[in-house]
Scaffold this motif. Structure first.
Motif, PDB file in Angstrom:
ATOM      1  N   ARG A 162      12.025  28.851  52.270  1.00  0.00           N
ATOM      2  CA  ARG A 162      12.739  30.057  52.715  1.00  0.00           C
ATOM      3  C   ARG A 162      11.735  31.142  53.092  1.00  0.00           C
ATOM      4  O   ARG A 162      11.295  31.899  52.231  1.00  0.00           O
ATOM      5  CB  ARG A 162      13.614  30.609  51.568  1.00  0.00           C
ATOM      6  N   LEU A 201      10.385  34.572  53.827  1.00  0.00           N
ATOM      7  CA  LEU A 201      10.986  35.849  53.444  1.00  0.00           C
ATOM      8  C   LEU A 201      10.214  37.026  54.011  1.00  0.00           C
ATOM      9  O   LEU A 201       8.989  36.964  54.184  1.00  0.00           O
ATOM     10  CB  LEU A 201      11.002  36.004  51.919  1.00  0.00           C
ATOM     11  N   VAL A 202      10.936  38.098  54.274  1.00  0.00           N
ATOM     12  CA  VAL A 202      10.308  39.383  54.570  1.00  0.00           C
ATOM     13  C   VAL A 202      10.761  40.335  53.474  1.00  0.00           C
ATOM     14  O   VAL A 202      11.952  40.424  53.177  1.00  0.00           O
ATOM     15  CB  VAL A 202      10.638  39.886  55.997  1.00  0.00           C
ATOM     16  N   LEU A 203       9.807  41.004  52.848  1.00  0.00           N
ATOM     17  CA  LEU A 203      10.102  41.837  51.678  1.00  0.00           C
ATOM     18  C   LEU A 203       9.699  43.281  51.923  1.00  0.00           C
ATOM     19  O   LEU A 203       8.584  43.552  52.402  1.00  0.00           O
ATOM     20  CB  LEU A 203       9.355  41.296  50.459  1.00  0.00           C
ATOM     21  N   ASP A 253      12.269  45.785  47.734  1.00  0.00           N
ATOM     22  CA  ASP A 253      12.527  44.391  47.332  1.00  0.00           C
ATOM     23  C   ASP A 253      11.501  43.954  46.291  1.00  0.00           C
ATOM     24  O   ASP A 253      11.836  43.384  45.249  1.00  0.00           O
ATOM     25  CB  ASP A 253      12.380  43.441  48.535  1.00  0.00           C
ATOM     26  N   ARG A 286      11.919  44.995  42.737  1.00  0.00           N
ATOM     27  CA  ARG A 286      13.035  44.410  41.975  1.00  0.00           C
ATOM     28  C   ARG A 286      12.598  43.178  41.184  1.00  0.00           C
ATOM     29  O   ARG A 286      13.256  42.797  40.230  1.00  0.00           O
ATOM     30  CB  ARG A 286      14.173  44.018  42.923  1.00  0.00           C
ATOM     31  N   PHE A 287      11.517  42.546  41.578  1.00  0.00           N
ATOM     32  CA  PHE A 287      11.062  41.348  40.860  1.00  0.00           C
ATOM     33  C   PHE A 287      10.570  41.730  39.467  1.00  0.00           C
ATOM     34  O   PHE A 287      10.126  42.862  39.251  1.00  0.00           O
ATOM     35  CB  PHE A 287       9.924  40.666  41.633  1.00  0.00           C
ATOM     36  N   GLU A 317       8.006  31.027  43.796  1.00  0.00           N
ATOM     37  CA  GLU A 317       9.257  30.364  43.413  1.00  0.00           C
ATOM     38  C   GLU A 317      10.399  30.837  44.305  1.00  0.00           C
ATOM     39  O   GLU A 317      11.294  30.070  44.645  1.00  0.00           O
ATOM     40  CB  GLU A 317       9.604  30.679  41.951  1.00  0.00           C
ATOM     41  N   GLU A 318      10.356  32.098  44.659  1.00  0.00           N
ATOM     42  CA  GLU A 318      11.427  32.662  45.476  1.00  0.00           C
ATOM     43  C   GLU A 318      11.450  32.021  46.874  1.00  0.00           C
ATOM     44  O   GLU A 318      12.513  31.799  47.432  1.00  0.00           O
ATOM     45  CB  GLU A 318      11.245  34.185  45.568  1.00  0.00           C
ATOM     46  N   GLU A 360      -3.641  26.786  43.254  1.00  0.00           N
ATOM     47  CA  GLU A 360      -3.899  26.744  41.815  1.00  0.00           C
ATOM     48  C   GLU A 360      -4.128  28.153  41.249  1.00  0.00           C
ATOM     49  O   GLU A 360      -3.594  28.503  40.199  1.00  0.00           O
ATOM     50  CB  GLU A 360      -5.141  25.888  41.596  1.00  0.00           C
ATOM     51  N   MET A 392      -5.889  18.429  39.668  1.00  0.00           N
ATOM     52  CA  MET A 392      -6.153  19.697  39.011  1.00  0.00           C
ATOM     53  C   MET A 392      -5.020  20.683  39.234  1.00  0.00           C
ATOM     54  O   MET A 392      -4.787  21.565  38.436  1.00  0.00           O
ATOM     55  CB  MET A 392      -7.449  20.292  39.545  1.00  0.00           C
ATOM     56  N   PHE A 393      -4.307  20.525  40.365  1.00  0.00           N
ATOM     57  CA  PHE A 393      -3.218  21.461  40.639  1.00  0.00           C
ATOM     58  C   PHE A 393      -2.055  21.198  39.685  1.00  0.00           C
ATOM     59  O   PHE A 393      -1.700  20.057  39.422  1.00  0.00           O
ATOM     60  CB  PHE A 393      -2.738  21.295  42.084  1.00  0.00           C
ATOM     61  N   LYS A 394      -1.482  22.289  39.215  1.00  0.00           N
ATOM     62  CA  LYS A 394      -0.329  22.133  38.330  1.00  0.00           C
ATOM     63  C   LYS A 394       0.835  21.577  39.152  1.00  0.00           C
ATOM     64  O   LYS A 394       0.971  21.895  40.319  1.00  0.00           O
ATOM     65  CB  LYS A 394       0.072  23.495  37.752  1.00  0.00           C
ATOM     66  N   LEU A 452       4.377  21.232  40.722  1.00  0.00           N
ATOM     67  CA  LEU A 452       5.291  22.280  41.151  1.00  0.00           C
ATOM     68  C   LEU A 452       6.706  21.921  40.754  1.00  0.00           C
ATOM     69  O   LEU A 452       7.141  20.803  40.934  1.00  0.00           O
ATOM     70  CB  LEU A 452       5.228  22.416  42.675  1.00  0.00           C
ATOM     71  N   LYS A 453       7.410  22.923  40.235  1.00  0.00           N
ATOM     72  CA  LYS A 453       8.776  22.608  39.887  1.00  0.00           C
ATOM     73  C   LYS A 453       9.756  23.116  40.948  1.00  0.00           C
ATOM     74  O   LYS A 453      10.943  23.079  40.789  1.00  0.00           O
ATOM     75  CB  LYS A 453       9.146  23.150  38.509  1.00  0.00           C
ATOM     76  N   PHE A 454       9.210  23.558  42.082  1.00  0.00           N
ATOM     77  CA  PHE A 454      10.084  24.134  43.102  1.00  0.00           C
ATOM     78  C   PHE A 454      11.077  23.134  43.695  1.00  0.00           C
ATOM     79  O   PHE A 454      12.223  23.471  43.900  1.00  0.00           O
ATOM     80  CB  PHE A 454       9.270  24.776  44.212  1.00  0.00           C
ATOM     81  N   PRO A 455      10.636  21.877  43.983  1.00  0.00           N
ATOM     82  CA  PRO A 455      11.615  20.950  44.563  1.00  0.00           C
ATOM     83  C   PRO A 455      12.847  20.826  43.650  1.00  0.00           C
ATOM     84  O   PRO A 455      13.972  20.760  44.125  1.00  0.00           O
ATOM     85  CB  PRO A 455      10.859  19.636  44.660  1.00  0.00           C
ATOM     86  N   LEU A 498      19.707  24.409  43.496  1.00  0.00           N
ATOM     87  CA  LEU A 498      20.349  25.397  44.362  1.00  0.00           C
ATOM     88  C   LEU A 498      21.222  24.717  45.408  1.00  0.00           C
ATOM     89  O   LEU A 498      22.307  25.180  45.727  1.00  0.00           O
ATOM     90  CB  LEU A 498      19.296  26.265  45.047  1.00  0.00           C
ATOM     91  N   ALA A 551      19.152  30.964  49.494  1.00  0.00           N
ATOM     92  CA  ALA A 551      18.594  32.041  48.680  1.00  0.00           C
ATOM     93  C   ALA A 551      17.618  31.487  47.660  1.00  0.00           C
ATOM     94  O   ALA A 551      17.765  30.362  47.194  1.00  0.00           O
ATOM     95  CB  ALA A 551      19.710  32.802  47.976  1.00  0.00           C
ATOM     96  N   GLY A 552      16.612  32.299  47.288  1.00  0.00           N
ATOM     97  CA  GLY A 552      15.683  31.906  46.246  1.00  0.00           C
ATOM     98  C   GLY A 552      16.320  32.130  44.887  1.00  0.00           C
ATOM     99  O   GLY A 552      17.438  32.643  44.796  1.00  0.00           O
ATOM    100  N   PRO A 553      15.602  31.765  43.795  1.00  0.00           N
ATOM    101  CA  PRO A 553      16.170  31.885  42.451  1.00  0.00           C
ATOM    102  C   PRO A 553      16.686  33.285  42.138  1.00  0.00           C
ATOM    103  O   PRO A 553      17.685  33.433  41.450  1.00  0.00           O
ATOM    104  CB  PRO A 553      15.003  31.525  41.534  1.00  0.00           C
ATOM    105  N   LEU A 554      16.006  34.330  42.626  1.00  0.00           N
ATOM    106  CA  LEU A 554      16.449  35.689  42.307  1.00  0.00           C
ATOM    107  C   LEU A 554      17.224  36.327  43.458  1.00  0.00           C
ATOM    108  O   LEU A 554      17.769  37.428  43.326  1.00  0.00           O
ATOM    109  CB  LEU A 554      15.247  36.571  41.938  1.00  0.00           C
ATOM    110  N   GLY A 555      17.234  35.671  44.591  1.00  0.00           N
ATOM    111  CA  GLY A 555      18.012  36.170  45.722  1.00  0.00           C
ATOM    112  C   GLY A 555      17.539  37.491  46.274  1.00  0.00           C
ATOM    113  O   GLY A 555      18.316  38.275  46.807  1.00  0.00           O
ATOM    114  N   ILE A 556      16.232  37.761  46.167  1.00  0.00           N
ATOM    115  CA  ILE A 556      15.703  39.042  46.659  1.00  0.00           C
ATOM    116  C   ILE A 556      15.052  38.840  48.035  1.00  0.00           C
ATOM    117  O   ILE A 556      14.422  37.819  48.291  1.00  0.00           O
ATOM    118  CB  ILE A 556      14.667  39.615  45.659  1.00  0.00           C
ATOM    119  N   GLY A 557      15.190  39.826  48.903  1.00  0.00           N
ATOM    120  CA  GLY A 557      14.511  39.776  50.205  1.00  0.00           C
ATOM    121  C   GLY A 557      15.389  39.216  51.296  1.00  0.00           C
ATOM    122  O   GLY A 557      16.491  38.730  51.035  1.00  0.00           O
TER     123      GLY A 557
END
Lengths: 438, 327
Positions: free
Chosen positions: A146, A148-150, A154, A157-158, A207-208, A235, B1-3, B5-8, B14, B22-28
């Motif tokens: 996604r 985004l433009v913030l 915005d 708010r995080f 994450e967003e 990383e 070495m990279f952690k 990702l839990k995004f998928p 979602l 929308a992202g988890p917080l729905g901002i932007g």
């Protein structure tokens, strides 16, 4: 209990005195002037003929106690006392143009670990843009679910974090690779500052937007005339990178990236892109000018290190130093700062004889990860010359190296990342000089 | 070495709940393709980001001479203390390494990217894609990396190999290992004590005998004459009024980037012919134009040269310096 550190190596000290002989005439005169002022109880600032200062001294009632002072909001935004002289300073011959230049933090005049926002060192490649926050945007795009433009609203708010972290230009001390050059702490170590930074963790923003599995690198780009850009591995972004709008309790200063900057704790300052306008997620680094032509480290064999992000453990004695000479014999607290881009400072040692013998110092105040840390050593000075050094050890066990070790490995042309043990020569007069032992 | 990702996983959840946009917080808000296209200027070594368009070494020569040579020199040798862009081959492992585009830079894409985003220094992002293709080709030509027949476009540019590419390696620090020793850690008979070179540090703020100031940028006193004034008049020799003397430092800090070289239509300081008519307008007009900025026939003069931290008096002094040096 305080111990008297006599010159343990009289011959060596004599040799130093002889070598420094050329400078002595001038410095003795300086010392005499300082001595006379000290006897009269006047600092140079008070000598400005404002009031007859001596009438303010006991047993007299000082002038400022005999009438009301100025009231509230005389200065809605306060500033230091007129008797203070806290200033960023530059070495004008270093660069050809002020918009691509450097100024240094006055470490010699600071207290504690927080650098006041107004004297944080500056480094620009295209000057300070005058960004209107209402018209500023952060775009996050590339290998994301996604884009985004913030707006600034915005971003605020995080969920936010506040962390005390140092920031250092990797060229700090870089003028000293091939010999001692700078006769002042501000210029040998002043591309360094430590502030409380407030913002949102980059991991939260990622994450967003939802980073795709191929996403491994992030290009951070500024809204300045240089369009400053650096490649940051994912990383680091997921570890502790902050997208900050706050600095020491208020909005970032324009010099520090107002209204929004990246902060990569413990990494070379240039990666902490200011006036941040764009983050692009990609599958490989961009190899832009600031990570190829600049901020790479040339080795003696002609090859170069790239992506030298971490600022390794470093320390320096801030009092005494050339700007803070010893004025009188007797009790002395030697003070200094240590820091490491890999975590917390574990210990700092001090040497009076150029690194032959070492003593442990005390850490004092807050000891935070990737933050300036104070150290202290209580002693007496009775006019004996010293070759003062400090040596920091961080929580990974890394011991700050000697200059010889660094030069043997890296030669003299790598510009960046000179974190070697620093030497101040304290003379019998109490004057302090920057010297190198090789 | 990279952690991992839990995004998928988050995305999958979602998607199930029907909120995939929308992202988890729905901002932007969604960044549109058009917004991104305007700002996405970066170029990578694999050619990603190189736009359409074409240029040539021949076209690059004229453009470079008009827009770059005043600072970087006709042959990339650097005027005065401005950066050198060419030469230095074979010097990297010597005692006087010279790092230039040709001798040091690992990728040609970096040159395209940097010229487009940051050059000409006083007016960044003012060049068209075609102009950058041409100028970048010419800088490569000055470095003997391409021939004069090089056609510069997104296919050919990504193919250019830079001589120093293989000589970069990933950070391998910690590279030294000091010991935490406490007694007899060094042999003092082998010590060589090196003191500082006298007189190079500005110490006026804490030493009485030193006249050098460090609290403002006063540039390099000789930079004005060194950096590209091909003039008519040696401006360092003109006797200046008090205001103009004060203004010189301001000029060095905030105006010289354009007015030394004549970049982007700025009248060159010292170019008497170029200033006659301007001076004829009277000082009030000149000061007004310098303080508030204006669009003239030759280009845009930004308010206070873009440096809003300057006071009006600073600017007036700088104008006095410029005018007195150009009569």
């Amino acid at each position: 209990m305080t111990k008297l550190y006599e010159p343990s190596l009289p011959k060596l000290m004599e040799a130093i005195a002889a070598e420094a002989g050329g400078m002595k005439g001038i410095d003795r005169r300086n010392f005499l002037k300082g001595g006379i002022a000290a006897v009269a109880g006047l600092s140079s600032v008070q000598m400005i003929p404002k009031a007859n200062a001596s009438t303010n001294l006991p047993p007299n009632l000082p002038e400022w106690q005999r009438h009301l002072g100025s009231g509230v909001v005389a200065k809605p935004y306060g500033e230091p006392s007129e008797f203070e002289d806290l200033q960023r300073r530059t070495v004008p011959w270093l660069t050809v143009d002020a918009a691509s230049s450097i100024s240094m933090t006055p470490l010699q005049d600071l207290e504690g670990i927080i650098t006041p926002s107004g004297v944080v060192f500056e480094r620009y490649h295209g000057g300070i843009p005058n960004v209107n926050p209402d018209q500023h945007r952060l775009i996050i795009h590339g290998l994301v679910e996604r884009p985004l433009v913030l707006t600034m609203d915005d971003l605020k708010r995080f969920p936010s974090v506040s962390e005390i972290r140092f920031i250092e230009c990797p060229a700090n001390g870089g003028m000293e690779w091939r010999g001692a050059q700078m006769e002042a702490l501000q210029f040998t170590h002043g591309m360094l500052a430590c502030c409380e930074w407030t913002g949102v963790k980059l991991s939260t923003l990622l994450e967003e937007v939802g980073v795709r599995p191929e996403g491994k690198w992030i290009l951070a780009e500024g809204a300045d005339a240089a369009g400053m850009s650096r490649s940051i591995p994912l990383e680091k972004a997921l570890d502790d990178t902050i997208i900050a709008w706050g600095q020491n309790g208020e909005a970032l200063r324009p010099e520090q990236g107002y209204p929004l900057r990246m902060l990569n704790p413990g990494w070379e300052g240039n990666t902490s892109v200011k006036w941040l306008r764009r983050l692009e997620i990609g599958d490989q680094p961009w190899h832009h000018r600031e990570e190829t032509s600049k901020y790479t480290d040339l080795m003696p064999d002609g090859r170069s290190r790239r992506f030298t992000w971490v600022m390794e453990t470093n320390s320096v004695i801030t009092s005494p130093c050339p700007e803070n000479p010893l004025k009188e014999p007797g009790f002395l607290e030697i003070r200094g700062l240590a820091w490491s881009g890999r975590g917390k400072i574990k210990a700092v040692d001090i040497s009076f004889d150029g690194g032959v013998n070492w003593e442990r110092t005390e850490l004092k105040g807050l000891v935070l990860s990737k933050a300036l840390t104070q150290f202290s050593f209580k002693t007496k000075w009775n006019g004996q010359p010293w070759l003062l050094q400090s040596r920091a050890i961080d929580e990974t066990g890394y011991v700050q190296p000697t200059l010889r070790q660094l030069r043997d490995e890296r030669g003299g042309w790598s510009i960046y990342h000179k974190n070697s043990i620093h030497t101040w020569n304290v003379t019998e007069t109490g004057d302090v000089f920057n010297v190198q032992i090789s | 070495m990279f952690k991992s990702l839990k995004f998928p996983v988050v995305a999958a959840v979602l998607a199930l709940s029907g909120l995939a946009t929308a992202g988890p917080l729905g901002i932007g808000s969604t960044a549109t393709a058009e917004m991104i296209a305007g700002w996405d200027i970066d170029v990578r070594p694999d050619g990603m980001g190189l736009p359409d368009g074409e240029g040539s070494v021949a076209e690059g020569e004229g453009l470079y001479e008009a827009k770059c040579a005043s600072c970087h020199g006709l042959f990339g040798e650097g005027e005065g203390r401005w950066p050198v862009l060419a030469g230095g081959e074979g010097t990297l492992d010597t005692l006087h390494p010279e790092k230039t585009v040709g001798s040091y830079w690992p990728y040609a894409s970096t040159l395209w990217d940097y010229i487009y985003r940051a050059m000409p220094y006083p007016v960044p992002q003012s060049l068209s894609h075609e102009e950058v293709y041409s100028i970048a080709a010419y800088v490569l030509y000055l470095n003997d990396i391409v021939g004069d027949d090089f056609v510069s476009n997104k296919d050919t540019f990504a193919e250019v190999k830079m001589p120093n590419e293989e000589n970069f390696f990933i950070d391998n620090r910690p590279d030294v290992n000091n010991e935490r020793c406490f007694k007899n850690c060094a042999d003092p008979s082998k010590f060589e004590i090196v003191t500082t070179i006298n007189g190079v540090t500005p110490t006026g703020h804490f030493k009485e005998d030193s006249g050098v100031a460090a609290n403002h940028y006063d540039g390099n006193p000789s930079a004005v004459s060194e950096s590209g004034i091909s003039t008519e008049k040696n401006i360092t020799k003109v006797a200046l009024s008090e205001g103009a003397t004060l203004g010189r430092g301001v000029y060095d800090m905030a105006c010289q980037a354009c007015h030394n070289s004549g970049i982007a239509g700025a009248p060159k300081v010292g170019d008497v012919a170029g200033w006659v008519d301007r001076i004829g307008q009277g000082m009030d007009t000149l000061n007004d134009h310098a303080i508030n900025g204006y669009q003239g026939a030759d280009g845009v003069m930004p308010a206070k040269g873009g440096n809003m931290a300057l006071s009006d008096d600073d600017v007036v002094n700088a104008v006095a310096f410029m005018v007195e040096s150009s009569r």
